[in-house]
Structure formats: structure tokens, C-alpha cells
Design a protein around this motif. Structure first.
Motif, mmCIF file in Angstrom:
data_model
loop_
_atom_site.group_PDB
_atom_site.id
_atom_site.type_symbol
_atom_site.label_atom_id
_atom_site.label_comp_id
_atom_site.label_asym_id
_atom_site.label_seq_id
_atom_site.Cartn_x
_atom_site.Cartn_y
_atom_site.Cartn_z
ATOM 1 N N GLU A 1 0.832 -1.216 0.000
ATOM 2 C CA GLU A 1 0.000 0.000 0.000
ATOM 3 C C GLU A 1 0.866 1.266 0.000
ATOM 4 O OE1 GLU A 1 -2.697 -0.463 3.285
ATOM 5 O OE2 GLU A 1 -3.979 -1.861 2.168
ATOM 6 N N VAL A 2 1.882 1.255 -0.846
ATOM 7 C CA VAL A 2 2.800 2.390 -0.952
ATOM 8 C C VAL A 2 2.355 3.305 -2.082
ATOM 9 C CG1 VAL A 2 5.156 3.076 -1.567
ATOM 10 C CG2 VAL A 2 4.770 1.158 -0.003
ATOM 11 N N ARG A 3 2.231 4.578 -1.759
ATOM 12 C CA ARG A 3 1.973 5.626 -2.753
ATOM 13 C C ARG A 3 2.958 6.756 -2.513
ATOM 14 N NH1 ARG A 3 -0.407 2.114 -4.374
ATOM 15 N NH2 ARG A 3 -2.537 1.871 -5.134
ATOM 16 N N ASP A 4 3.227 7.511 -3.565
ATOM 17 C CA ASP A 4 4.065 8.720 -3.454
ATOM 18 C C ASP A 4 5.406 8.444 -2.790
ATOM 19 O OD1 ASP A 4 2.123 10.358 -4.647
ATOM 20 O OD2 ASP A 4 1.059 10.586 -2.751
ATOM 21 N N CYS A 5 6.061 7.383 -3.198
ATOM 22 C CA CYS A 5 7.386 7.105 -2.657
ATOM 23 C C CYS A 5 8.460 7.833 -3.473
ATOM 24 C CB CYS A 5 7.667 5.600 -2.671
ATOM 25 S SG CYS A 5 8.040 4.901 -4.296
ATOM 26 N N VAL A 6 9.636 7.916 -2.909
ATOM 27 C CA VAL A 6 10.823 8.218 -3.696
ATOM 28 C C VAL A 6 11.488 6.883 -3.996
ATOM 29 C CG1 VAL A 6 13.118 9.264 -3.684
ATOM 30 C CG2 VAL A 6 11.164 10.543 -2.816
ATOM 31 N N PHE A 7 11.692 6.611 -5.266
ATOM 32 C CA PHE A 7 12.223 5.316 -5.691
ATOM 33 C C PHE A 7 13.682 5.500 -6.070
ATOM 34 C CE2 PHE A 7 12.920 1.451 -7.970
ATOM 35 C CZ PHE A 7 11.924 0.553 -7.599
ATOM 36 N N VAL A 8 14.557 4.795 -5.347
ATOM 37 C CA VAL A 8 15.999 4.860 -5.573
ATOM 38 C C VAL A 8 16.422 3.573 -6.273
ATOM 39 C CG1 VAL A 8 18.264 5.169 -4.503
ATOM 40 C CG2 VAL A 8 16.226 6.165 -3.420
ATOM 41 N N GLY A 9 16.866 3.689 -7.515
ATOM 42 C CA GLY A 9 17.267 2.499 -8.261
ATOM 43 C C GLY A 9 18.690 2.631 -8.764
ATOM 44 N N LEU A 10 19.486 1.583 -8.566
ATOM 45 C CA LEU A 10 20.874 1.595 -9.009
ATOM 46 C C LEU A 10 21.053 0.606 -10.144
ATOM 47 C CD1 LEU A 10 23.975 1.958 -6.739
ATOM 48 C CD2 LEU A 10 24.031 0.393 -8.682
ATOM 49 N N SER A 11 21.624 1.056 -11.247
ATOM 50 C CA SER A 11 21.897 0.237 -12.420
ATOM 51 C C SER A 11 20.589 -0.347 -12.982
ATOM 52 C CB SER A 11 22.924 -0.839 -12.088
ATOM 53 O OG SER A 11 23.480 -1.377 -13.261
ATOM 54 N N ILE A 12 20.407 -1.677 -12.993
ATOM 55 C CA ILE A 12 19.138 -2.224 -13.470
ATOM 56 C C ILE A 12 17.988 -1.725 -12.597
ATOM 57 C CG2 ILE A 12 19.358 -4.382 -12.142
ATOM 58 C CD1 ILE A 12 17.952 -5.839 -14.432
ATOM 59 N N GLY A 13 18.260 -1.471 -11.320
ATOM 60 C CA GLY A 13 17.237 -0.892 -10.437
ATOM 61 C C GLY A 13 16.780 0.474 -10.920
ATOM 62 N N GLY A 14 17.698 1.230 -11.504
ATOM 63 C CA GLY A 14 17.342 2.534 -12.068
ATOM 64 C C GLY A 14 16.539 2.429 -13.343
ATOM 65 N N MET A 15 16.736 1.355 -14.095
ATOM 66 C CA MET A 15 15.895 1.111 -15.275
ATOM 67 C C MET A 15 14.473 0.773 -14.826
ATOM 68 S SD MET A 15 18.423 -1.050 -17.811
ATOM 69 C CE MET A 15 18.608 -0.159 -19.370
ATOM 70 N N ILE A 16 14.381 -0.061 -13.778
ATOM 71 C CA ILE A 16 13.068 -0.387 -13.220
ATOM 72 C C ILE A 16 12.380 0.894 -12.743
ATOM 73 C CG2 ILE A 16 11.909 -1.577 -11.311
ATOM 74 C CD1 ILE A 16 14.210 -3.711 -11.549
ATOM 75 N N ALA A 17 13.135 1.771 -12.099
ATOM 76 C CA ALA A 17 12.579 3.033 -11.602
ATOM 77 C C ALA A 17 11.990 3.863 -12.736
ATOM 78 C CB ALA A 17 13.666 3.823 -10.877
ATOM 79 N N GLN A 18 12.721 3.964 -13.846
ATOM 80 C CA GLN A 18 12.219 4.731 -14.983
ATOM 81 C C GLN A 18 10.916 4.135 -15.520
ATOM 82 O OE1 GLN A 18 15.518 5.675 -17.939
ATOM 83 N NE2 GLN A 18 16.712 4.622 -16.367
ATOM 84 N N GLY A 19 10.919 2.823 -15.703
ATOM 85 C CA GLY A 19 9.729 2.163 -16.245
ATOM 86 C C GLY A 19 8.536 2.257 -15.325
ATOM 87 N N LEU A 20 8.778 2.156 -14.015
ATOM 88 C CA LEU A 20 7.683 2.231 -13.051
ATOM 89 C C LEU A 20 7.096 3.640 -13.010
ATOM 90 C CD1 LEU A 20 6.043 0.663 -10.965
ATOM 91 C CD2 LEU A 20 7.754 1.298 -9.248
#
Length: 263
Positions: A85-104
Motif C-alpha cells: 500500500e505504498v503511494r508517493d514514494c521516492v524510488f531509488v534504483g541503481l543500475s538495473i534498479g534505475g531502469m526499473i525506476a524509470q519504467g515504473l
């Protein structure tokens, strides 16, 4: 140990900090797990809800058959945040995690109010390069890549310390199937067009000695998003949160404060 059963995959996750605080979500890089952020968390402000998880095929998460698509990795993150039930988070993604962040962020802007794109890009490497790596892992396992990976991950100074053995060990603890599966996801991803449409607070972080996603590549991606900011960490490689956790936490905290995510 907390595990989110999402049906086709089970994700290991951990929540630290204030359970009622503003959420910050961390996604790890290829070949690591949620321990990537261990040294950063103690330096972050109190009053934040800190959520970490292991990507599919990594850490203590389940290992579906490879290959994986970037869409599946994004969907994993999306379903985990819905479950929590997370809304309005700050998403910190590193490398492939950062690609996931962009797509999300493109898919579910209701879940994300800010992005931290660390040592990542809209497109990383070439499909042929990733195919070669997948073939190497499938043929000879992760050991065959380990030394070259350490060179890309860490600065020369850090590679001279005993701590390097811990990170080499973490890489070798990962599943070859999971590693190859995520390589396939990166190989098929080019987010230049969707990322250029994003309009939300964004911080880019790069390491001056990053051999995997050089600082210029990170900056090129960050510049796609109007109003974004960029921080270069000197004498740090692909995992600056490991080499300079206090400085990394300071950069992240400043961004969180600037966008009003705590305080």
C-alpha cells in the motif's frame, strides 16, 4: 524474513525506519541484493519508511526460469508496492534498479513522487554485449566474470581493500539463472523515449570511476527529464553507496529535503 508472494514470483523484502514515515524504496543492481544499501541506511534522516527488496532471481527472492523481461521486473516492483500500500514514494534504483525506476514512473506515477537514478541509464550496453555475458554465465558460471565485474563496480582504491572480497562473494552467491535472466531484461531495454516524457523530481547520481555506466551516460539520461539534478561522486565506481555510504546518504538526504519528502 518477509516474503511477498506475487504468484509467479516471491520477492524478499525488508522495511526499516519509521513504519508510518514517508516511503523510500530501494532497488538493487545486477549481481547484488538488498544488502547493497546496508551502509547507507544508518546515515539517512529519521522519520522515513525504508523499503528494500531483492530483484527476482537475486538474494532470497525466487528464481523464475530465464530470460526475464524489463516489463516483468517493473511489474514485480509495482505489485510489491501495491501489496505494501505504498503511494508517493521516492524510488531509488541503481543500475538495473534505475531502469526499473524509470519504467515504473512511466507506468505508475501514483506510486512515485520522486526518482533517484543512480549509476544507470535509459539504455545500458548493447544487446550483443549482454548476449555474450549470458552465454558466458550459462557456460561457465559467475566465477568466470567475477574479476571483470569487480573492476567495473569499484574504484582502484576500493579494489585494494579487504572489503572487495565481500562483494565478490555476494556476486558469486547470486543465481546464474537469475543473473542471466536480468541480463536479458537489460539487453531488451531502451527507455530514451519514455523517460524523456517524465515530469517529476529526479536526481541522478554517478561515480567518476564507474566502469559499467560512465558518468556521461548517466548525465545523458538525467538530462532527458526537465528540472532534474545531477551529482557526481568522485573516486567512486558503479556502487558509490558501498564505497562512500555517508556521502551517498548526504546527497540522497538533500534531495529528499529539497522536494519536501520529510521534515
Amino acid at each position: 524474513m518477509q516474503v511477498a508472494d506475487l504468484g509467479d514470483v516471491q520477492l524478499h523484502y525488508r522495511i526499516d525506519g519509521d513504519p508510518d514515515g514517508a516511503p523510500v524504496v530501494f532497488a538493487n543492481s545486477l549481481g547484488t541484493d538488498l544488502r547493497l544499501w546496508d551502509a547507507v541506511l544508518p546515515h539517512l534522516p529519521t522519520g522515513l519508511k525504508l523499503i528494500r527488496y531483492d530483484l527476482r532471481g537475486h538474494g532470497l527472492s525466487s528464481i523464475p526460469l530465464a530470460p526475464y523481461s524489463m516489463g516483468a521486473l517493473i511489474r514485480d516492483a509495482e505489485r510489491l508496492l501495491d501489496l505494501l500500500e505504498v503511494r508517493d514514494c521516492v524510488f531509488v534504483g541503481l543500475s538495473i534498479g534505475g531502469m526499473i525506476a524509470q519504467g515504473l514512473a512511466v507506468k505508475r506515477l501514483d506510486q512515485i513522487r520522486g526518482l533517484v537514478l543512480s549509476n544507470t541509464a535509459a539504455k545500458i550496453g548493447t544487446a550483443a554485449m549482454w548476449r555474450q555475458r549470458i552465454d558466458a554465465v550459462n557456460t561457465a558460471g559467475l566465477e568466470t566474470l567475477a574479476d571483470a565485474v569487480m573492476e567495473r563496480w569499484f574504484s582502484r582504491g576500493f579494489r585494494a581493500t579487504p572489503e572487495i572480497a565481500l562483494w565478490r562473494s555476494m556476486l558469486l552467491q547470486q543465481s546464474p539463472v537469475g543473473y542471466a535472466g536480468c541480463c536479458a531484461a537489460i539487453a531488451g531495454t531502451d527507455f530514451y523515449t519514455p523517460t524523456s516524457g517524465l515530469r517529476l523530481p529526479t536526481l541522478g547520481i554517478a561515480g567518476s570511476e564507474d566502469g559499467a555506466t560512465p558518468a556521461d551516460l548517466v548525465r545523458e539520461t538525467i538530462d532527458l527529464i526537465p528540472g532534474s539534478s545531477f551529482s557526481l561522486m568522485r573516486k567512486a565506481g558503479h556502487l558509490p553507496c558501498v564505497e562512500q555510504p555517508e556521502a551517498y546518504a548526504s546527497v540522497l538526504s538533500s534531495f529528499l529535503r529539497r522536494i519536501g519528502h520529510y521534515g
